[in-house]
Design a protein around this motif. Structure first.
Motif, PDB file in Angstrom:
ATOM      1  N   TRP A 205      -0.853  25.317  73.062  1.00 17.17           N
ATOM      2  CA  TRP A 205      -0.227  24.044  73.429  1.00 17.17           C
ATOM      3  C   TRP A 205       0.869  24.259  74.458  1.00 17.17           C
ATOM      4  N   GLY A 206       1.701  25.266  74.282  1.00 24.50           N
ATOM      5  CA  GLY A 206       2.785  25.524  75.215  1.00 24.50           C
ATOM      6  C   GLY A 206       2.291  25.810  76.617  1.00 24.50           C
TER       7      GLY A 206
ATOM      8  N   GLN B  74      -0.505  24.659  77.993  1.00 25.75           N
ATOM      9  CA  GLN B  74      -0.980  23.415  78.592  1.00 25.75           C
ATOM     10  C   GLN B  74       0.168  22.458  78.910  1.00 25.75           C
ATOM     11  N   ARG B  75       1.224  22.533  78.114  1.00 22.53           N
ATOM     12  CA  ARG B  75       2.338  21.569  78.263  1.00 22.53           C
ATOM     13  C   ARG B  75       3.325  21.994  79.347  1.00 22.53           C
ATOM     14  N   PHE B  76       3.621  23.292  79.429  1.00 25.52           N
ATOM     15  CA  PHE B  76       4.679  23.759  80.329  1.00 25.52           C
ATOM     16  C   PHE B  76       4.178  24.677  81.441  1.00 25.52           C
TER      17      PHE B  76
ATOM     18  N   THR C 122       2.618  24.871  87.197  1.00 25.99           N
ATOM     19  CA  THR C 122       3.126  23.680  86.526  1.00 25.99           C
ATOM     20  C   THR C 122       2.002  22.668  86.336  1.00 25.99           C
ATOM     21  N   PRO C 123       1.849  22.123  85.124  1.00 24.45           N
ATOM     22  CA  PRO C 123       0.810  21.119  84.900  1.00 24.45           C
ATOM     23  C   PRO C 123       0.987  19.917  85.815  1.00 24.45           C
TER      24      PRO C 123
ATOM     25  N   ASP D 184      -1.996  13.188  81.808  1.00 24.19           N
ATOM     26  CA  ASP D 184      -1.407  13.001  80.485  1.00 24.19           C
ATOM     27  C   ASP D 184      -0.929  14.340  79.927  1.00 24.19           C
ATOM     28  N   LYS D 185       0.308  14.330  79.424  1.00 18.03           N
ATOM     29  CA  LYS D 185       0.838  15.554  78.839  1.00 18.03           C
ATOM     30  C   LYS D 185       0.220  15.787  77.470  1.00 18.03           C
ATOM     31  N   PRO D 186      -0.249  17.015  77.214  1.00 16.14           N
ATOM     32  CA  PRO D 186      -0.865  17.290  75.910  1.00 16.14           C
ATOM     33  C   PRO D 186       0.149  17.137  74.790  1.00 16.14           C
ATOM     34  N   ARG D 187      -0.283  16.497  73.720  1.00 23.46           N
ATOM     35  CA  ARG D 187       0.590  16.314  72.576  1.00 23.46           C
ATOM     36  C   ARG D 187       0.412  17.467  71.591  1.00 23.46           C
ATOM     37  N   LEU D 188       1.511  17.844  70.987  1.00 21.24           N
ATOM     38  CA  LEU D 188       1.444  18.886  69.971  1.00 21.24           C
ATOM     39  C   LEU D 188       0.728  18.340  68.750  1.00 21.24           C
TER      40      LEU D 188
END
Length: 479
Positions: free
Chosen positions: A71-72, A74-76, A193-194, A199-203
């Protein structure tokens, strides 16, 4: 078609080396601490049972952090997450070097475990993504380098520090690696950087609530089994039952959810499932036997803890020697053949310890340690490759989490099982400690034999070449 003559992209090699600088801090930290628990217990005026949590707390934190790496990423983005995890590990290292009692040391080790749990799968993911599925056999020699060097340099560095300096320098020695790794990453790693418009991936909070405590409780139960010399204890049975129940619930949940914390559905692919199973038993062969080896040298042969640690160095030398021989042949021979041969070598090289006594030649045992290390090193590289064959860029992080977790749980489980076997054998052969170790080492041989059979499930050379020939960004049809 990928051929063995294809050269690695210099940019990929540079990325691998930059990441390895930071990863060496994690590997050295683990191997250094393994030879220092007795010294820490004496200096901090606590029991060996309590000081064991310096290692156990680290492993538990690492197990919880591993799934968050997907997740990290994909998110950051890879660069930001890598620098963050390295900074967390640096903070934990400084905290451990300044610890004023055993509780503060354990707390700092937990912080280190969080950083290390993010770093290890992330390193593998970033290197393999940079390569776009090409020349994985050669590339994995870089990925495996920290694991191969750690068993050689760690005990030597730890022994020198304990002999001439304070134990606090065991953790302070991580600081230069972390600082260098941060500076190199900031200067040379590509900023991925994404896309801010996407859409930002949700945890997956529900998945995390199920998976993280599940892993923690399973590892806690296994650690308690080793300490209690058996599984028939409430502090072993209860965590294991609850942990396994949570993990089973997570599996059912992840199979139904479209974007779970960990893509359990990847286990439907033969490459991922087979590599995870083999890595589980490689944890048995490596970590389980690593429990027995130092105890054998100290209990049966009467060596000091430092000498016992040094006696493990030949195994690390053997693993390093396998890097050159095996790395250039993974793409040509495939994972199956090399893993079969590697585990067979491990099994054969463990037999001398199942027959050894107090006066068996130390040089002869050192020779077999080199052979055993060669087999283990040979296994690590092709099985790591197999876990990423036929996957697209988005699937690689999930495979990294699955395979890393399988190896870690296998190592913890193997350590606990062999500890119970050794304790039971010691009671049965109370007049001869050597006989008790014979029983435990024969079980270790048996675990390696099981891994030989499981290796038949790994992809062969032709399947590996077909999967590496796929256009980057697409999933191989072979599964």
């Amino acid at each position: 078609m990928v051929t063995t003559s294809e050269k690695l992209d210099p940019g990929v090699v540079r990325t691998a080396l930059i990441l390895i600088v930071g990863a060496m801090a994690v590997v050295f930290d683990t191997t250094i601490v393994s030879v220092a628990l007795h010294t820490l217990a004496a200096d901090l005026d606590t029991s060996v049972t309590t000081i064991q949590w310096v290692t156990t707390g680290y492993l538990l934190a690492l197990g919880i952090a591993v799934p968050l790496s997907t997740w990290g990423l994909q998110r950051f983005g890879g660069k930001r997450l890598w620098m963050f995890s390295l900074a967390v590990f640096l903070a934990g290292s400084i905290g451990a070097s300044l610890a004023w009692n055993v509780d503060s040391l354990i707390g700092a080790r937990v912080v280190q475990g969080i950083g290390g749990g993010l770093m290890l799968p992330l390193m593998t993911t970033l290197i393999f993504q940079a390569a776009h599925g090409r020349s994985l056999g050669r590339l994995v020699t870089y990925v495996a380098l920290p694991v191969l060097l750690g068993p050689i340099l760690g005990p030597l560095l730890g022994g020198a520090i304990l002999t001439h300096l304070s134990w606090r320098f065991m953790f302070a020695v991580n600081v230069p690696f972390c600082v260098a790794g941060l500076l190199l990453a900031r200067r040379y790693l590509h900023l991925d950087t994404p896309d801010p418009t996407s859409d930002k991936p949700r945890l997956d909070v529900r998945g995390l609530v199920l998976l993280a405590p599940g892993i923690l409780l399973v590892l806690l139960g296994l650690a308690n089994a080793g300490a209690a010399a058996g599984f028939a204890h409430p502090d072993v049975v209860v965590p294991l039952i609850v942990g396994i129940t949570l993990l089973a619930t997570f599996i059912g949940y992840a199979l139904r959810k479209s974007h779970p914390l960990v893509e359990i559905g990847l286990l439907a692919k033969r490459s991922v499932a087979s590599s995870s199973a083999v890595l589980f038993f490689s944890g048995f062969s490596l970590y389980g036997a690593m429990l027995l080896m130092p105890l054998y040298y100290q209990g049966v042969r009467g060596t000091t803890a430092l000498t016992a640690g040094l006696m493990l160095v030949p195994q690390g030398v053997g693993a390093l020697l396998s890097r050159t021989v095996v790395g250039s042949n993974v793409d040509r021979l495939g994972a199956r053949v090399i893993a079969l041969a590697g585990f067979a070598v491990v099994a054969v090289a463990t037999v001398p310890f199942a027959l050894a006594g107090p006066h068996t030649s130390a040089w002869l045992l050192a020779f077999w340690m080199v052979v055993r290390g060669f087999g283990l090193g040979a296994v690590t590289m092709p099985v790591m490759v197999a876990g990423y064959l036929g996957l697209d860029k988005q699937q690689i992080p999930h495979s990294s989490v699955l395979t890393r977790t399988a190896q870690q749980i296998g190592g913890s489980f193997g350590t606990a099982v062999l500890a119970v076997i050794l304790a039971t054998a010691t009671t049965a052969h109370h007049e001869s400690l050597a006989q008790a170790f014979h029983v435990a080492f024969w079980w270790s041989v048996g675990f390696s034999a099981v891994a030989v059979v499981l290796s038949l499930w790994l992809p062969g050379a032709q399947q590996s070449q077909q999967r590496q020939a796929v256009v980057p960004g697409r999933t191989s049809p072979v599964s």
